[in-house]
Write a protein that holds these residues in place. Structure first.
Motif, PDB file in Angstrom:
ATOM      1  N   ILE A 126       0.821  -1.210   0.000  1.00  0.00           N
ATOM      2  CA  ILE A 126       0.000   0.000   0.000  1.00  0.00           C
ATOM      3  C   ILE A 126       0.852   1.257   0.000  1.00  0.00           C
ATOM      4  N   GLY A 127       2.134   1.134   0.338  1.00  0.00           N
ATOM      5  CA  GLY A 127       3.027   2.288   0.330  1.00  0.00           C
ATOM      6  C   GLY A 127       3.764   2.467  -0.977  1.00  0.00           C
ATOM      7  N   ASN A 128       3.453   1.622  -1.976  1.00  0.00           N
ATOM      8  CA  ASN A 128       4.160   1.658  -3.247  1.00  0.00           C
ATOM      9  C   ASN A 128       3.253   2.166  -4.363  1.00  0.00           C
ATOM     10  N   GLY A 129       3.709   3.212  -5.062  1.00  0.00           N
ATOM     11  CA  GLY A 129       2.891   3.830  -6.102  1.00  0.00           C
ATOM     12  C   GLY A 129       2.530   2.892  -7.233  1.00  0.00           C
ATOM     13  N   LEU A 187      22.922  -2.850  -0.471  1.00  0.00           N
ATOM     14  CA  LEU A 187      21.510  -2.791  -0.850  1.00  0.00           C
ATOM     15  C   LEU A 187      20.931  -1.399  -0.641  1.00  0.00           C
ATOM     16  N   MET A 188      21.334  -0.753   0.428  1.00  0.00           N
ATOM     17  CA  MET A 188      20.849   0.613   0.683  1.00  0.00           C
ATOM     18  C   MET A 188      21.345   1.589  -0.380  1.00  0.00           C
ATOM     19  N   LEU A 224       7.574  -2.056  -8.604  1.00  0.00           N
ATOM     20  CA  LEU A 224       7.312  -2.828  -7.392  1.00  0.00           C
ATOM     21  C   LEU A 224       8.612  -3.109  -6.649  1.00  0.00           C
ATOM     22  N   SER A 225       9.721  -3.146  -7.389  1.00  0.00           N
ATOM     23  CA  SER A 225      11.009  -3.465  -6.767  1.00  0.00           C
ATOM     24  C   SER A 225      11.438  -2.416  -5.745  1.00  0.00           C
ATOM     25  N   GLU A 226      10.881  -1.225  -5.819  1.00  0.00           N
ATOM     26  CA  GLU A 226      11.213  -0.203  -4.820  1.00  0.00           C
ATOM     27  C   GLU A 226      10.877  -0.665  -3.404  1.00  0.00           C
ATOM     28  N   MET A 227       9.903  -1.549  -3.292  1.00  0.00           N
ATOM     29  CA  MET A 227       9.543  -2.073  -1.971  1.00  0.00           C
ATOM     30  C   MET A 227      10.677  -2.895  -1.381  1.00  0.00           C
ATOM     31  N   ALA A 260      14.606  -1.953   7.885  1.00  0.00           N
ATOM     32  CA  ALA A 260      15.274  -2.778   8.905  1.00  0.00           C
ATOM     33  C   ALA A 260      16.240  -1.948   9.750  1.00  0.00           C
ATOM     34  N   TYR A 261      16.654  -0.820   9.191  1.00  0.00           N
ATOM     35  CA  TYR A 261      17.621   0.041   9.898  1.00  0.00           C
ATOM     36  C   TYR A 261      17.032   1.417  10.230  1.00  0.00           C
ATOM     37  N   GLY A 262      15.691   1.464  10.266  1.00  0.00           N
ATOM     38  CA  GLY A 262      15.011   2.703  10.662  1.00  0.00           C
ATOM     39  C   GLY A 262      15.121   3.825   9.663  1.00  0.00           C
ATOM     40  N   ARG A 263      15.291   3.490   8.364  1.00  0.00           N
ATOM     41  CA  ARG A 263      15.492   4.531   7.359  1.00  0.00           C
ATOM     42  C   ARG A 263      14.445   4.513   6.250  1.00  0.00           C
ATOM     43  N   SER A 264      13.355   3.819   6.441  1.00  0.00           N
ATOM     44  CA  SER A 264      12.316   3.749   5.403  1.00  0.00           C
ATOM     45  C   SER A 264      11.794   5.150   5.083  1.00  0.00           C
ATOM     46  N   ILE A 265      11.633   5.436   3.797  1.00  0.00           N
ATOM     47  CA  ILE A 265      11.217   6.773   3.352  1.00  0.00           C
ATOM     48  C   ILE A 265       9.702   6.890   3.260  1.00  0.00           C
TER      49      ILE A 265
END
Length: 464
Positions: free
Chosen positions: A380-383, A436-437, A446-449, A457-462
């Motif tokens: 749901i967070g992916n355009g 990976l980051m 979809l691969s942006e997910m 996993a490292y508290g950096r989700s945009i």
């Protein structure tokens, strides 16, 4: 006089025919023995024709929900015979393709039932005729078959295995699927989308039990929402043909046994390796519950006898068999291939929604003693997912908190069976979270997910 080769392969499934091609590339004189059709179960009765059926049910689902895309599709229906015919034609096309590959690579195809008669010797029965083959090395790639219920053998009429379920002559009205592994869930998804009333019975506490627990829980809700009845922690104590179909004795969690009638039942409780009556016992080839024991290169305990694919045990996957075949052949030819690493073999379930994974689940990683960093990003967070109208699902990544190693990746949602390969490559290259980051993912995809899950996993989700 026997025909002599450098290598003889018994079985032409995705393990056998791939091994034959690679052996020919390496300059070996190769023969492949097949009792039915080139390509084996996967190509003719498994992976490929089932995906053709699932593609049909997916399109049918979209047609029935055309209004959600601003479209109109009235009087939507299907012709079951044509649905099955399309699936068989897809399999036939690929079977012909394998024949062409054998010819192109100068692989001798010997049709018939093969038996290993001694080290380096194989006998092939062709009706009244017998052909003798000799080779320094023999690869056993005979695959597996569906496991029958001990109290109800499949009859092809109302009690089906996967082979029967792929060529139905009538549409089930009320279908019982016994087993909720990938095969069971795929057929449940197909028949549910085509209009059948579907029930899945699973002895274990959750469906898709080899998958991450969060994936199983999501699939439970998704399939239930689609109308599939899920009975987990439930046993089957009897299954017998009746006047109207089949009657099942279902033992529920509370111990109560209930009789229920279905039009058809699909048995999807696992497989049995095809290791009987091919000469292995006489040679002393070691097996474990019917599966041939091998090392990381496909070698058995008997010199010159190798084994690959489903006959060697889990995971029972075509791509595992193919890779094992290449490793074995390269070792036979004197090369130095890497041993098979089963931890890097992806698993895919082509249901609606799809499921894909590689490596350890979160629970298994904890059991192994790792300190974890876990990321999760929802569709749901992916355009792109929203634009596709496929906003249900998530991507989950599991990292070693100390080293940044990607221990596992788990996905559920649209097209995840295509996405998973990104994480497989990452694990093969021993990529950490840092690489990976720093990787740029195209937008909108979809691969942006996958990227967001790593960041998460490292508290950096945009975007979540």
């Amino acid at each position: 006089m026997a025909d002599t080769y450098d290598l003889v392969i018994l079985g032409s499934g995705p393990g056998g025919y791939v091994a034959a091609i690679r052996a020919s590339q390496l300059g070996l004189k190769v023969a492949i023995v097949e009792r039915e059709r080139l390509g084996g179960i996967c190509l003719n009765w498994g992976c490929i024709p089932t995906k053709a059926l699932l593609r049909t049910s997916e399109i049918y689902h979209y047609m029935q929900n055309a209004e959600s895309y601003g479209l109109k599709a009235d009087n939507v229906g299907f012709d079951l015979a044509k649905v099955v015919d399309r699936s068989r034609k897809v399999a036939g096309q690929l079977n012909a393709g394998v024949k062409g590959l054998m010819k192109k690579n100068k692989v001798t195809v010997v049709e018939g039932v093969g038996t290993v008669t001694a080290t380096g010797k194989l006998s092939v029965k062709q009706g009244d005729k017998t052909v003798e083959l000799e080779a320094k090395n023999i690869i056993v790639a005979t695959g597996a078959r569906a496991r029958d219920l001990p109290f109800a053998k499949a009859d092809g009429k109302t009690i089906w295995t996967y082979r029967h379920a792929m060529v139905p002559t009538e549409m089930p009205t009320k279908l019982l699927v016994i087993g909720s592994g990938a095969i069971g869930v795929e057929f449940a998804s197909f028949y549910n989308d085509m209009g059948a009333d579907v029930t899945i019975v699973e002895m274990l506490p959750r469906i898709l039990p080899v998958e991450d627990e969060e994936v199983s829980a999501f699939m439970d809700k998704a399939l239930t929402k689609q109308g599939i009845k899920l009975l987990t922690g439930t046993g089957l104590e009897g299954l017998a043909p009746s006047g109207t179909g089949v009657t099942a004795k279902i033992k529920h969690k509370d111990g109560k046994v209930v009789e229920e009638t279905f039009s058809h039942a699909i048995v999807a409780i696992g497989i049995v390796p095809n290791t009987e009556n091919i000469g292995l016992e006489a040679l002393g080839v070691e097996t474990d519950r019917g599966h041939i024991k091998t090392d990381g290169y496909g070698r058995t305990n008997v010199e010159g006898i190798w084994a690959i694919g489903d006959v060697t045990g889990a995971p029972w996957l075509a791509h595992k068999a193919s890779h094992e075949g290449i490793i074995a052949v390269e070792k036979i030819a004197g090369g130095s291939p890497h041993q098979m690493d089963k931890a890097n073999i992806p698993g895919c379930t082509y249901s609606r929604p799809q499921v894909a994974s590689v490596g350890m689940t979160e629970a298994k990683a904890k059991e192994a003693g790792y300190e974890l960093k876990v990321g999760k990003f929802p569709f749901i967070g992916n355009g792109k997912a929203i634009a596709l109208g496929e906003a249900e699902g998530f991507v989950k990544t599991v990292f070693d908190a100390k080293t940044g190693e990607l221990l596992g990746a788990h996905m559920v949602g649209a097209e995840v069976t295509e996405l998973i390969q990104g994480y497989v490559v990452a694990r093969q290259l021993e990529t950490t979270e840092a690489e990976l980051m720093e990787t740029v993912f195209a937008h909108p995809t979809l691969s942006e997910m996958m990227h967001e899950s790593v960041l998460g996993a490292y508290g950096r989700s945009i975007h979540y």
